[in-house]
Scaffold this active site. Structure first.
Site, PDB file in Angstrom:
ATOM      1  N   CYS A  50       0.832  -1.205   0.000  1.00  0.00           N
ATOM      2  CA  CYS A  50       0.000   0.000   0.000  1.00  0.00           C
ATOM      3  C   CYS A  50       0.865   1.253   0.000  1.00  0.00           C
ATOM      4  O   CYS A  50       0.342   2.362   0.043  1.00  0.00           O
ATOM      5  CB  CYS A  50      -0.924   0.009   1.211  1.00  0.00           C
ATOM      6  N   CYS A  53       4.726   1.814   4.104  1.00  0.00           N
ATOM      7  CA  CYS A  53       6.077   1.752   4.683  1.00  0.00           C
ATOM      8  C   CYS A  53       6.970   2.843   4.094  1.00  0.00           C
ATOM      9  O   CYS A  53       7.758   3.461   4.810  1.00  0.00           O
ATOM     10  CB  CYS A  53       6.691   0.361   4.478  1.00  0.00           C
ATOM     11  N   CYS A 147       4.299  -7.036   5.183  1.00  0.00           N
ATOM     12  CA  CYS A 147       3.944  -7.715   3.925  1.00  0.00           C
ATOM     13  C   CYS A 147       5.176  -8.356   3.304  1.00  0.00           C
ATOM     14  O   CYS A 147       5.131  -9.504   2.863  1.00  0.00           O
ATOM     15  CB  CYS A 147       3.306  -6.730   2.950  1.00  0.00           C
ATOM     16  N   CYS A 185       3.573  -2.559  10.405  1.00  0.00           N
ATOM     17  CA  CYS A 185       2.574  -2.170   9.391  1.00  0.00           C
ATOM     18  C   CYS A 185       1.956  -0.838   9.795  1.00  0.00           C
ATOM     19  O   CYS A 185       0.924  -0.825  10.440  1.00  0.00           O
ATOM     20  CB  CYS A 185       1.516  -3.261   9.266  1.00  0.00           C
ATOM     21  N   HIS A 221       4.724  -6.172  25.673  1.00  0.00           N
ATOM     22  CA  HIS A 221       3.946  -6.181  26.916  1.00  0.00           C
ATOM     23  C   HIS A 221       4.815  -5.858  28.136  1.00  0.00           C
ATOM     24  O   HIS A 221       4.424  -5.084  29.020  1.00  0.00           O
ATOM     25  CB  HIS A 221       3.374  -7.599  27.007  1.00  0.00           C
ATOM     26  N   CYS A 224       5.736  -2.192  28.347  1.00  0.00           N
ATOM     27  CA  CYS A 224       4.612  -1.258  28.321  1.00  0.00           C
ATOM     28  C   CYS A 224       4.442  -0.547  29.668  1.00  0.00           C
ATOM     29  O   CYS A 224       4.487  -1.172  30.722  1.00  0.00           O
ATOM     30  CB  CYS A 224       3.324  -2.027  27.984  1.00  0.00           C
ATOM     31  N   CYS A 244      -4.900  -1.156  31.550  1.00  0.00           N
ATOM     32  CA  CYS A 244      -4.374  -2.094  30.554  1.00  0.00           C
ATOM     33  C   CYS A 244      -5.441  -2.414  29.501  1.00  0.00           C
ATOM     34  O   CYS A 244      -6.621  -2.607  29.811  1.00  0.00           O
ATOM     35  CB  CYS A 244      -3.941  -3.365  31.276  1.00  0.00           C
ATOM     36  N   CYS A 259       8.298  -0.581  20.620  1.00  0.00           N
ATOM     37  CA  CYS A 259       7.455   0.624  20.529  1.00  0.00           C
ATOM     38  C   CYS A 259       7.305   1.375  21.861  1.00  0.00           C
ATOM     39  O   CYS A 259       7.348   2.610  21.877  1.00  0.00           O
ATOM     40  CB  CYS A 259       6.073   0.280  19.970  1.00  0.00           C
ATOM     41  N   CYS A 278      -2.415  -2.466  21.003  1.00  0.00           N
ATOM     42  CA  CYS A 278      -1.448  -2.936  20.003  1.00  0.00           C
ATOM     43  C   CYS A 278      -2.143  -4.015  19.163  1.00  0.00           C
ATOM     44  O   CYS A 278      -2.724  -4.956  19.705  1.00  0.00           O
ATOM     45  CB  CYS A 278      -0.222  -3.521  20.721  1.00  0.00           C
ATOM     46  N   CYS A 281       1.211  -5.415  14.869  1.00  0.00           N
ATOM     47  CA  CYS A 281       1.618  -5.221  13.468  1.00  0.00           C
ATOM     48  C   CYS A 281       3.048  -5.670  13.209  1.00  0.00           C
ATOM     49  O   CYS A 281       3.425  -5.859  12.062  1.00  0.00           O
ATOM     50  CB  CYS A 281       1.399  -3.776  13.033  1.00  0.00           C
TER      51      CYS A 281
HETATM   52  S1  SF4 Z   1      -1.825  -2.335  27.277  1.00  0.00           S
HETATM   53 FE1  SF4 Z   1      -1.245  -4.175  26.059  1.00  0.00          FE
HETATM   54  S2  SF4 Z   1       0.997  -4.188  26.034  1.00  0.00           S
HETATM   55 FE2  SF4 Z   1       0.357  -2.774  27.684  1.00  0.00          FE
HETATM   56  S3  SF4 Z   1       0.318  -4.060  29.528  1.00  0.00           S
HETATM   57 FE3  SF4 Z   1      -1.760  -4.117  28.684  1.00  0.00          FE
HETATM   58  S4  SF4 Z   1      -1.782  -5.953  27.350  1.00  0.00           S
HETATM   59 FE4  SF4 Z   1       0.374  -5.466  27.767  1.00  0.00          FE
HETATM   60  S1  SF4 Z   2       2.405  -0.952  19.405  1.00  0.00           S
HETATM   61 FE1  SF4 Z   2       1.889  -2.833  18.270  1.00  0.00          FE
HETATM   62  S2  SF4 Z   2       0.461  -2.160  16.650  1.00  0.00           S
HETATM   63 FE2  SF4 Z   2       1.505  -0.334  17.466  1.00  0.00          FE
HETATM   64  S3  SF4 Z   2       3.254  -0.033  16.094  1.00  0.00           S
HETATM   65 FE3  SF4 Z   2       3.995  -1.262  17.838  1.00  0.00          FE
HETATM   66  S4  SF4 Z   2       3.784  -3.408  17.196  1.00  0.00           S
HETATM   67 FE4  SF4 Z   2       2.553  -2.162  15.778  1.00  0.00          FE
END
Ligand code: SF4
Ligand code: SF4
Length: 305
Positions: A50, A53, A147, A185, A221, A224, A244, A259, A278, A281
């Site tokens: 698409c 990227c 992709c 993605c 995770h 995060c 969460c 990320c 999330c 991707c």
């Molecule tokens: S928001 Fe998503 S990545 Fe963050 S702690 Fe919760 S399940 Fe894990």
């Molecule tokens: S947080 Fe998850 S959906 Fe968002 S860019 Fe990162 S891997 Fe992709």
């Protein structure tokens, strides 16, 4: 501010990248400043894509896209960015693919329609044909985006094209060609440009599951900022709630990407920070299976069929 010399060098490099003609003599001379022994040529082709990227790559901060095509690589052709087109473009692409071995790095965006080659044609020939020929001459292959790595959205269940990623494409044809996979993605610009910078300055990066370890080793995770909420079972019940996002389909627990520490958009935001789960991707399974939350219409309303 650019001084004259820098400007000429930049103009020359952009002309080389975009295929424009009519360079002045000083600009041609400045082009020689780029050392072909240390700066690899980058041939960037697209399959079932698409173009997201490519758009993402242009949002890079450090190095900037400009620096990447002037200081760190020579972008000899890019499907969208190059002004060269038609017969001139094909001559350029074929001169690399059928040229001297080890002369360039091949970057691929988009999937390969292995079960329906006519779904992606370049100059009357299947995209797959170029990839097979390139395997004999390229010095390395980088798959850019989900992709190109695993088929991504074009490989979603039910798609008749038999779309696959570059590594699987070569494996199925018994072609021994290593591929560096950079998923996403779209892909994060840092993941791509920093990998290419590493290729130029140091050599092959340390990989995990075929991807640069430095970006894809850790489970999202665990990085995060809402991991504490997860442990304390403080869950968001609807989009926009704090807490969460696991119960809203967050795939952070099965996704490996940095990320939460790298952030996106120049470090301004990232998915969970905007209260968006999330969607995995950067996962090899992204968009390929109907039972992943990506396909869910909404909680309690069933799934797409
Ligand atoms: S928001 Fe998503 S990545 Fe963050 S702690 Fe919760 S399940 Fe894990
Ligand atoms: S947080 Fe998850 S959906 Fe968002 S860019 Fe990162 S891997 Fe992709």
């Amino acid at each position: 501010m650019f001084d004259r010399r820098k400007f000429l060098k930049l103009a020359a490099a952009l002309a080389a990248a975009f295929g424009t003609k009519g360079l002045s003599q000083p600009a041609r001379a400045a082009l020689n400043d780029i050392d072909p022994r240390t700066v690899p040529k980058l041939l960037y082709l697209q399959g079932l894509s698409c173009t997201g990227c490519s758009i993402s790559l242009l949002q890079a901060d450090s190095p900037s896209p400009l620096s990447m095509i002037t200081d760190y690589s020579q972008l000899v052709f890019h499907t969208d960015l190059s002004a060269t087109s038609g017969a001139q473009a094909m001559e350029l692409i074929n001169s690399f693919i059928d040229g001297q071995a080890g002369d360039y790095v091949l970057a691929i965006e988009g999937a390969i329609p292995a079960g329906m080659p006519e779904a992606c044609i370049i100059d009357h020939k299947p995209f797959a044909d170029y990839l097979e020929r390139a395997a004999r001459t390229m010095s390395g292959a980088v798959a850019i985006g989900s992709c190109a790595c695993d088929g991504g959205i074009p490989a979603a269940e039910g798609n008749p094209t038999g779309a696959v990623g570059l590594a699987e494409f070569y494996r199925n044809r018994n072609i021994n060609q290593p591929v560096i996979n950079i998923r996403g993605c779209p892909v994060h610009p840092d993941w791509v440009w920093h990998t290419i910078t590493h290729l130029v300055l140091v050599g092959n990066p340390n990989l995990v599951n075929g991807s640069p370890r430095v970006f894809f080793e850790r489970r999202l995770h665990e990085l995060c900022p809402r991991y504490y909420d997860f442990q304390e079972e403080i869950f968001a019940e609807k989009l926009g709630d704090r807490g969460c996002l696991f119960r809203l389909g967050c795939l952070g627990p099965i996704t490996f990407a940095d990320c939460p520490t790298r952030w996106w958009n120049g470090g301004r935001t990232w998915c969970v920070d905007t209260n968006a789960p999330c969607i995995g991707c950067a996962s090899p399974k992204f968009a390929r299976q109907k039972d992943l939350p990506f396909y869910r219409l909404s909680e309690g309303k069933g799934r797409n069929s």
